[in-house]
Design a protein around this motif. Structure first.
Motif, PDB file in Angstrom:
ATOM      1  N   ASP A   1       0.803  -1.227   0.000  1.00 13.84           N
ATOM      2  CA  ASP A   1       0.000   0.000   0.000  1.00 13.84           C
ATOM      3  C   ASP A   1       0.834   1.274   0.000  1.00 13.84           C
ATOM      4  O   ASP A   1       0.349   2.328  -0.382  1.00 13.84           O
ATOM      5  N   TRP A   2       2.050   1.191   0.496  1.00 16.45           N
ATOM      6  CA  TRP A   2       2.900   2.391   0.492  1.00 16.45           C
ATOM      7  C   TRP A   2       4.374   2.036   0.417  1.00 16.45           C
ATOM      8  O   TRP A   2       4.774   0.962   0.843  1.00 16.45           O
ATOM      9  N   GLU A   3       5.123   2.977  -0.139  1.00 16.03           N
ATOM     10  CA  GLU A   3       6.575   2.825  -0.239  1.00 16.03           C
ATOM     11  C   GLU A   3       7.231   4.197  -0.185  1.00 16.03           C
ATOM     12  O   GLU A   3       6.651   5.182  -0.639  1.00 16.03           O
ATOM     13  N   ILE A   4       8.436   4.227   0.356  1.00 20.55           N
ATOM     14  CA  ILE A   4       9.256   5.444   0.316  1.00 20.55           C
ATOM     15  C   ILE A   4      10.389   5.158  -0.664  1.00 20.55           C
ATOM     16  O   ILE A   4      11.013   4.095  -0.597  1.00 20.55           O
ATOM     17  N   TYR A   5      10.600   6.066  -1.596  1.00 20.77           N
ATOM     18  CA  TYR A   5      11.636   5.828  -2.611  1.00 20.77           C
ATOM     19  C   TYR A   5      12.390   7.125  -2.886  1.00 20.77           C
ATOM     20  O   TYR A   5      11.967   8.207  -2.464  1.00 20.77           O
ATOM     21  N   ARG A   6      13.516   7.016  -3.583  1.00 18.52           N
ATOM     22  CA  ARG A   6      14.373   8.169  -3.900  1.00 18.52           C
ATOM     23  C   ARG A   6      14.657   9.020  -2.662  1.00 18.52           C
ATOM     24  O   ARG A   6      14.707  10.254  -2.744  1.00 18.52           O
ATOM     25  N   GLY A   7      14.772   8.362  -1.533  1.00 19.92           N
ATOM     26  CA  GLY A   7      15.146   9.088  -0.311  1.00 19.92           C
ATOM     27  C   GLY A   7      14.005   9.771   0.400  1.00 19.92           C
ATOM     28  O   GLY A   7      13.705   9.463   1.541  1.00 19.92           O
ATOM     29  N   ASP A   8      13.318  10.714  -0.290  1.00 21.30           N
ATOM     30  CA  ASP A   8      12.284  11.478   0.432  1.00 21.30           C
ATOM     31  C   ASP A   8      10.963  11.545  -0.318  1.00 21.30           C
ATOM     32  O   ASP A   8      10.122  12.403  -0.036  1.00 21.30           O
ATOM     33  N   SER A   9      10.769  10.645  -1.288  1.00 28.28           N
ATOM     34  CA  SER A   9       9.487  10.597  -2.006  1.00 28.28           C
ATOM     35  C   SER A   9       8.688   9.394  -1.516  1.00 28.28           C
ATOM     36  O   SER A   9       9.267   8.412  -1.053  1.00 28.28           O
ATOM     37  N   PHE A  10       7.377   9.476  -1.626  1.00 30.72           N
ATOM     38  CA  PHE A  10       6.564   8.352  -1.163  1.00 30.72           C
ATOM     39  C   PHE A  10       5.296   8.223  -2.002  1.00 30.72           C
ATOM     40  O   PHE A  10       4.866   9.164  -2.670  1.00 30.72           O
ATOM     41  N   GLN A  11       4.735   7.018  -1.955  1.00 31.08           N
ATOM     42  CA  GLN A  11       3.467   6.775  -2.629  1.00 31.08           C
ATOM     43  C   GLN A  11       2.606   5.936  -1.694  1.00 31.08           C
ATOM     44  O   GLN A  11       3.104   5.048  -1.011  1.00 31.08           O
ATOM     45  N   LEU A  12       1.321   6.267  -1.673  1.00 28.62           N
ATOM     46  CA  LEU A  12       0.383   5.570  -0.786  1.00 28.62           C
ATOM     47  C   LEU A  12      -0.908   5.310  -1.536  1.00 28.62           C
ATOM     48  O   LEU A  12      -1.426   6.185  -2.215  1.00 28.62           O
ATOM     49  N   GLN A  13      -1.409   4.084  -1.408  1.00 23.97           N
ATOM     50  CA  GLN A  13      -2.738   3.774  -1.954  1.00 23.97           C
ATOM     51  C   GLN A  13      -3.722   3.695  -0.795  1.00 23.97           C
ATOM     52  O   GLN A  13      -3.457   3.053   0.214  1.00 23.97           O
ATOM     53  N   THR A  14      -4.845   4.370  -0.962  1.00 24.26           N
ATOM     54  CA  THR A  14      -5.895   4.288   0.047  1.00 24.26           C
ATOM     55  C   THR A  14      -7.238   4.399  -0.654  1.00 24.26           C
ATOM     56  O   THR A  14      -7.311   4.464  -1.887  1.00 24.26           O
ATOM     57  N   SER A  15      -8.323   4.404   0.109  1.00 26.71           N
ATOM     58  CA  SER A  15      -9.647   4.550  -0.514  1.00 26.71           C
ATOM     59  C   SER A  15      -9.869   6.028  -0.837  1.00 26.71           C
ATOM     60  O   SER A  15      -9.328   6.900  -0.148  1.00 26.71           O
TER      61      SER A  15
END
Length: 199
Positions: free
Chosen positions: A37-51
């Motif tokens: 559902d979520w990941e932190i990448y490139r040091g300070d970027s993130f992605q989150l899936q939610t409703s």
């Protein structure tokens, strides 16, 4: 329909990652599991899936978490749409929700929070509200941000109970939530959900 939040930490290089990373991870973990559902990448970027229902609240919650450290803030885009390819890792999944989130993120410019959905009229209304809300939210101090996060974590608590939890006076809590425009923020989240239901 799902919601994808794409974000990064503003001014992250001014603080050691071990100061803000735990706050970010904790905020993301409230809304899902890593790395599905979520990941932190490139040091300070993130992605989150939610409703879609939780998307705006999640964005504001992440902001309240990160702004507890002076000079830090987040930029977040919310993309609503479909998920056509489901990977065990969120950053490898795909679909219109991801595309909308990515496109909106590229166009954030000075604004720290924006939304893109399949409905332009909806976007126009919500983005205008966000722009107005950010006039207050971008100025939240670390103390105000902590109080906002705690209030969002404990919606059933009254100000007296929050004061005990945060080791502050009830007057402090009241004043901080007032300065945060918290009642208005709650109304905005409610309005967003009502409009969403009509999409």
């Amino acid at each position: 329909m799902i919601a994808i939040l794409t974000g990064d930490i503003k001014n992250s290089s001014e603080h050691k990652a071990n100061k803000w990373m735990p706050l970010l991870k904790e905020a993301l973990a409230k809304y899902g599991k890593e790395p599905k559902d979520w990941e932190i990448y490139r040091g300070d970027s993130f992605q989150l899936q939610t409703s879609p229902e939780n998307a705006l609240e999640a964005a504001i919650y992440i902001k309240a978490s990160i702004k507890q450290i002076r000079q830090l803030d987040v930029r977040i885009s919310i993309g609503l749409g479909e998920k056509n390819y489901d990977s065990p890792k969120i950053t490898e999944s795909n679909g219109t929700a991801f595309i909308n989130s990515g496109e909106r993120f590229e166009n954030l410019k000075k604004q720290n929070l924006g939304i893109k959905t399949p409905n332009e009229k909806f976007d126009e209304h919500i983005n205008l509200l966000l722009e107005l809300a950010l006039l207050t939210m971008d100025d939240w101090t670390p103390a105000i941000s902590r109080t906002v996060q705690c209030t969002m974590d404990n919606p059933e608590m009254n100000q007296k109970e929050l004061a005990l939890l945060l080791n502050k006076s009830q007057g402090n809590i009241s004043e901080e939530l007032n300065k945060a425009g918290f009642d208005e923020v709650k109304k905005m989240i409610h309005f967003y959900k009502v409009q969403l239901a009509e999409l």
